[in-house]
Enzyme design. Structure first.
Site, PDB file in Angstrom:
ATOM      1  CG  ASP A 188       4.719   4.877   9.522  1.00 52.29           C
ATOM      2  OD1 ASP A 188       4.259   4.920  10.674  1.00 52.29           O
ATOM      3  OD2 ASP A 188       5.370   3.909   9.085  1.00 52.29           O
ATOM      4  CB  SER A 207       3.939   1.817  13.185  1.00 54.73           C
ATOM      5  OG  SER A 207       4.915   2.770  12.839  1.00 54.73           O
ATOM      6  CD  GLN A 257       3.307   5.687  13.915  1.00 49.48           C
ATOM      7  OE1 GLN A 257       4.508   5.739  14.132  1.00 49.48           O
ATOM      8  NE2 GLN A 257       2.790   5.623  12.708  1.00 49.48           N
TER       9      GLN A 257
END
Length: 265
Positions: A188, A207, A257
């Site tokens: 991430d 995110s 993502q």
């Protein structure tokens, strides 16, 4: 109610060591002070660790899909509730809800699979990058127990690196589940959308959702190459994909993502 003292510099193993409160209920007790919302890779990795504790040891994660719902706080413990959706002959499905202060901050679906023999084909080679031993060390922010090296970048305008080598600086004595959790912790960081031209002052932000597919085992205490590729921005969101390759060029994992893409408030 128990109190939790902040740790000045936790390790990634500290973060992934969860307290089992009762069946299918876990708590991350390592807390620390940070001036930012809880790092998404941490809560995703902890959720995967909780889910993995509820499946047979021979079943390894092959995919996870998570949604970030609220900002978390690194100075608070996080509780993880695991739901055992299914255990088949070779696959197990789990859902995990991460809770702070009585509110859901993250949820995740994860699937586990007994490894099978069969075809092993990789269509595309690893991205072109110099060997990490010849590169200067750099620090990726917000990551504990991680070393990194920065090769030439594919997007000159990117604010953050989109291609980098990384490895855990701690020995990882556990099995493949632990390495998959550390890979998730890394996955991430940064953002592929940072490579998109920042029209009208917009930029990559928090995110929204995150997915990882685990293709082949990778030792995370050895060098891996992470490469993030922007694809599109629209409607206040940006979307990118990514890969993680081992040092010998094997595709270990793929990432997708979606993030906010707005003018900063």
């Amino acid at each position: 109610m128990p109190t939790f003292s902040p740790v000045a510099a936790p390790t990634v193993l500290d973060l992934l060591t969860l307290e089992k409160l009762e069946e299918d209920l876990y708590r991350g007790t390592t807390v620390f002070e940070e001036p930012f919302p809880l790092y998404g890779g941490q809560v995703a990795a902890q959720a995967l660790a909780a889910a993995g504790d509820t499946v047979e040891p021979d079943r390894l994660p092959h995919s996870l899909h998570g949604y970030y719902l609220r900002s978390g706080d690194a100075a608070r413990p996080t509780v993880f509730r695991v739901y055992r959706d299914r255990d088949g002959r070779s696959y197990s499905a789990r859902r995990v809800v991460a809770i702070q202060n009585g509110k859901v901050i993250f949820n995740m679906s994860a699937s586990f699979h007994v490894p099978e023999s069969g075809a092993d084909v990789q269509i595309h080679p690893a991205p072109d990058a110099p060997d990490p031993d010849g590169l200067e060390p750099v620090r990726l922010p917000r990551l504990f127990s991680m070393d990194s090296r920065l090769p030439p970048q594919p997007y000159e305008a990117a604010e953050w690196p989109t291609r980098f080598w990384a490895r855990c600086t701690q020995d990882l004595p556990g099995g493949q589940l632990l390495h998959a959790c550390v890979l998730t912790y890394l996955s991430d960081i940064s953002s592929g959308v940072t490579g998109v031209p920042h029209g009208e002052g917009a930029r990559s932000g928090s995110s929204l959702d995150h997915a990882v597919w685990f293709h082949r085992p990778a030792r995370m205490d050895e060098w891996v190459l992470m490469d993030l590729v922007p694809h599109t921005v629209s409607a206040g969101r940006g979307w990118y994909t990514g890969t993680i390759h081992t040092r010998d060029g094997r595709l270990a994992a793929s990432i997708t993502q979606e993030t906010l893409f707005r003018k900063p408030r």
